[in-house]
Design a protein around this motif. Sequence first.
Motif, PDB file in Angstrom:
ATOM      1  N   VAL A 170       2.147  39.036 -83.841  1.00  0.00           N
ATOM      2  CA  VAL A 170       1.066  38.268 -83.219  1.00  0.00           C
ATOM      3  C   VAL A 170       1.048  36.852 -83.795  1.00  0.00           C
ATOM      4  N   VAL A 171       1.270  35.873 -82.921  1.00  0.00           N
ATOM      5  CA  VAL A 171       1.262  34.469 -83.361  1.00  0.00           C
ATOM      6  C   VAL A 171       0.275  33.620 -82.558  1.00  0.00           C
ATOM      7  N   GLY A 172      -0.216  34.102 -81.424  1.00  0.00           N
ATOM      8  CA  GLY A 172      -1.046  33.291 -80.540  1.00  0.00           C
ATOM      9  C   GLY A 172      -0.196  32.578 -79.506  1.00  0.00           C
ATOM     10  N   ILE A 173      -0.797  31.622 -78.816  1.00  0.00           N
ATOM     11  CA  ILE A 173      -0.102  30.861 -77.774  1.00  0.00           C
ATOM     12  C   ILE A 173       0.119  29.436 -78.255  1.00  0.00           C
ATOM     13  N   PRO A 174       1.371  28.953 -78.236  1.00  0.00           N
ATOM     14  CA  PRO A 174       1.625  27.562 -78.639  1.00  0.00           C
ATOM     15  C   PRO A 174       0.907  26.593 -77.706  1.00  0.00           C
ATOM     16  N   LEU A 175       0.118  25.702 -78.287  1.00  0.00           N
ATOM     17  CA  LEU A 175      -0.614  24.704 -77.522  1.00  0.00           C
ATOM     18  C   LEU A 175      -0.212  23.306 -77.983  1.00  0.00           C
ATOM     19  N   ARG A 176      -0.312  22.347 -77.074  1.00  0.00           N
ATOM     20  CA  ARG A 176      -0.011  20.956 -77.419  1.00  0.00           C
ATOM     21  C   ARG A 176      -0.951  20.456 -78.509  1.00  0.00           C
ATOM     22  N   ARG A 177      -0.410  19.637 -79.404  1.00  0.00           N
ATOM     23  CA  ARG A 177      -1.250  19.069 -80.456  1.00  0.00           C
ATOM     24  C   ARG A 177      -2.331  18.161 -79.873  1.00  0.00           C
ATOM     25  N   SER A 178      -2.080  17.567 -78.719  1.00  0.00           N
ATOM     26  CA  SER A 178      -3.111  16.740 -78.087  1.00  0.00           C
ATOM     27  C   SER A 178      -4.323  17.575 -77.703  1.00  0.00           C
ATOM     28  N   ILE A 179      -4.136  18.894 -77.601  1.00  0.00           N
ATOM     29  CA  ILE A 179      -5.244  19.808 -77.305  1.00  0.00           C
ATOM     30  C   ILE A 179      -5.857  20.338 -78.586  1.00  0.00           C
ATOM     31  N   GLY A 354     -13.083  28.327 -83.668  1.00  0.00           N
ATOM     32  CA  GLY A 354     -12.461  29.330 -84.525  1.00  0.00           C
ATOM     33  C   GLY A 354     -11.738  30.422 -83.775  1.00  0.00           C
ATOM     34  N   MET A 355     -11.872  30.445 -82.446  1.00  0.00           N
ATOM     35  CA  MET A 355     -11.143  31.452 -81.673  1.00  0.00           C
ATOM     36  C   MET A 355      -9.676  31.047 -81.555  1.00  0.00           C
ATOM     37  N   GLY A 356      -8.804  32.022 -81.463  1.00  0.00           N
ATOM     38  CA  GLY A 356      -7.386  31.749 -81.207  1.00  0.00           C
ATOM     39  C   GLY A 356      -6.602  31.400 -82.461  1.00  0.00           C
ATOM     40  N   HIS A 357      -5.375  30.946 -82.242  1.00  0.00           N
ATOM     41  CA  HIS A 357      -4.433  30.610 -83.312  1.00  0.00           C
ATOM     42  C   HIS A 357      -4.008  29.159 -83.113  1.00  0.00           C
ATOM     43  N   ARG A 358      -4.682  28.245 -83.783  1.00  0.00           N
ATOM     44  CA  ARG A 358      -4.434  26.823 -83.561  1.00  0.00           C
ATOM     45  C   ARG A 358      -3.069  26.376 -84.083  1.00  0.00           C
ATOM     46  N   GLU A 359      -2.462  27.144 -84.979  1.00  0.00           N
ATOM     47  CA  GLU A 359      -1.159  26.774 -85.528  1.00  0.00           C
ATOM     48  C   GLU A 359      -0.028  27.586 -84.898  1.00  0.00           C
ATOM     49  N   ALA A 360      -0.281  28.182 -83.751  1.00  0.00           N
ATOM     50  CA  ALA A 360       0.727  29.052 -83.135  1.00  0.00           C
ATOM     51  C   ALA A 360       2.021  28.310 -82.833  1.00  0.00           C
ATOM     52  N   ASP A 361       1.936  27.025 -82.484  1.00  0.00           N
ATOM     53  CA  ASP A 361       3.140  26.274 -82.150  1.00  0.00           C
ATOM     54  C   ASP A 361       4.097  26.187 -83.335  1.00  0.00           C
ATOM     55  N   GLU A 362       3.575  25.864 -84.510  1.00  0.00           N
ATOM     56  CA  GLU A 362       4.454  25.745 -85.678  1.00  0.00           C
ATOM     57  C   GLU A 362       4.853  27.106 -86.233  1.00  0.00           C
ATOM     58  N   THR A 363       3.974  28.091 -86.096  1.00  0.00           N
ATOM     59  CA  THR A 363       4.345  29.440 -86.520  1.00  0.00           C
ATOM     60  C   THR A 363       5.540  29.932 -85.718  1.00  0.00           C
ATOM     61  N   LEU A 364       5.487  29.741 -84.397  1.00  0.00           N
ATOM     62  CA  LEU A 364       6.599  30.159 -83.553  1.00  0.00           C
ATOM     63  C   LEU A 364       7.838  29.297 -83.822  1.00  0.00           C
ATOM     64  N   ALA A 365       7.652  28.003 -84.068  1.00  0.00           N
ATOM     65  CA  ALA A 365       8.784  27.123 -84.343  1.00  0.00           C
ATOM     66  C   ALA A 365       9.541  27.577 -85.588  1.00  0.00           C
ATOM     67  N   LYS A 366       8.829  28.029 -86.607  1.00  0.00           N
ATOM     68  CA  LYS A 366       9.483  28.505 -87.815  1.00  0.00           C
ATOM     69  C   LYS A 366      10.274  29.778 -87.536  1.00  0.00           C
ATOM     70  N   ILE A 367       9.724  30.664 -86.703  1.00  0.00           N
ATOM     71  CA  ILE A 367      10.452  31.886 -86.308  1.00  0.00           C
ATOM     72  C   ILE A 367      11.728  31.517 -85.562  1.00  0.00           C
ATOM     73  N   VAL A 368      11.621  30.552 -84.655  1.00  0.00           N
ATOM     74  CA  VAL A 368      12.767  30.139 -83.844  1.00  0.00           C
ATOM     75  C   VAL A 368      13.857  29.508 -84.715  1.00  0.00           C
ATOM     76  N   LEU A 369      13.473  28.627 -85.618  1.00  0.00           N
ATOM     77  CA  LEU A 369      14.454  27.968 -86.477  1.00  0.00           C
ATOM     78  C   LEU A 369      15.131  28.970 -87.418  1.00  0.00           C
ATOM     79  N   GLU A 370      14.350  29.954 -87.873  1.00  0.00           N
ATOM     80  CA  GLU A 370      14.933  30.994 -88.716  1.00  0.00           C
ATOM     81  C   GLU A 370      15.961  31.810 -87.926  1.00  0.00           C
ATOM     82  N   ALA A 371      15.615  32.143 -86.684  1.00  0.00           N
ATOM     83  CA  ALA A 371      16.552  32.900 -85.843  1.00  0.00           C
ATOM     84  C   ALA A 371      17.819  32.101 -85.554  1.00  0.00           C
ATOM     85  N   ALA A 372      17.671  30.768 -85.515  1.00  0.00           N
ATOM     86  CA  ALA A 372      18.815  29.891 -85.249  1.00  0.00           C
ATOM     87  C   ALA A 372      19.666  29.664 -86.490  1.00  0.00           C
TER      88      ALA A 372
END
Length: 374
Positions: A170-179, A354-372
């Motif tokens: 569970v990481v949440g949904i990646p959202l734009r930083r402008s949001i 406080g709802m949701g996962h505001r850091e989901a974008d970077e959490t997923l990015a770290k998973i992706v870079l690790e997989a790469a």
Amino acid sequence: MSNPVKGAERSPSGKVPVVVVAGGGTAGHIEPALALADAVMRLRPDAKVIALGTERGLENKLVPARGYPLELIPPVPLPRKPTPELLRLPLKVRDSVRQTREVLARVGADVVVGFGGYVALPAYLAARGRTPIVVHEANQSPGLANKVGARFAARVAVAVPGTPLPKAEVVGIPLRRSITSLDRAALRAEARKFFDLDPDAPTLLVFGGSQGAQSINSAVSGAAKELAEAGVGVLHAHGPKNTLVVQEFPGKPAYVPVPYLERMDLAYAAADVVLCRSGAMTAAEVSAVGLPAVFVPLPHGNGEQATNARPAVDAGAAFLVPDAELTPAKVAELVVPLITDPERVTKMSEAAVGMGHREADETLAKIVLEAAGA
């Protein structure tokens, strides 16, 4: 391949990571993919990110606008359930997979990240056994593409607990930083001016997804008189293929119809309340910016939009109105008393914080870079 940025963190091998994102079709697939792409570039400025898409998708507009290269592949029609024909790779699927495989080889893909839909399926099948795969599923009920991709993915990321995919994290949904970094109060005056809205009137934001929603268009425009008489301004995105003619009421706050919202950050900043569908990304964004919501779930599918809305409703940050019950009278009865009560609006806005996962974008990015391997 892009030149490394001086001072950027490098992988142990010194290789520049090449990330291919597959999230075409609708904004609900594309925007999380682009939010991930932005996060990858923040973490690894030397990385190269390429998006996959098709000629018919909204990605043809959104991806180039965000500065990423887009590689086009043939779309693959998705049946609702696995079929023997799909598993035997009929001609159309095989051709798309072949062309996708050529793209992955040409760009030197180190990882493929899929967000579901008709672009993700050929990407998963093309990468299988050749390139690491990361799957992201935004809904609690996964679609066929992600069910297939998750079977042979290196990592599987999901937005909410209980999503029935193997190895789900569970990481949440990646959202734009402008949001996620949006200061609605600080941008309010600029946003109202940008859309030619009344600077002081309580303002309702209305949209029905990237293509609009006829039931929402009819119900809210049909309540234009009641909204105007209550002193409520409206910013209404009706969809690029729809038209919306609304009676003007001189001396009252403007009702502003637009085909599409290029600047969602300003749209959120201009609004006091939003009435919209509850796709996974929309529900996450609305909660992230602290907007009280009236969610009108899409009446089709497997009910995932109602599921998406439930956490905000349970927290007291939103109302849920079934599509069949949304009428001009319902808008006048529910929205007008809400949006003209500042204390109630503030209370609902605070409930969303406080709802949701505001850091989901970077959490997923770290998973992706690790997989790469980066």
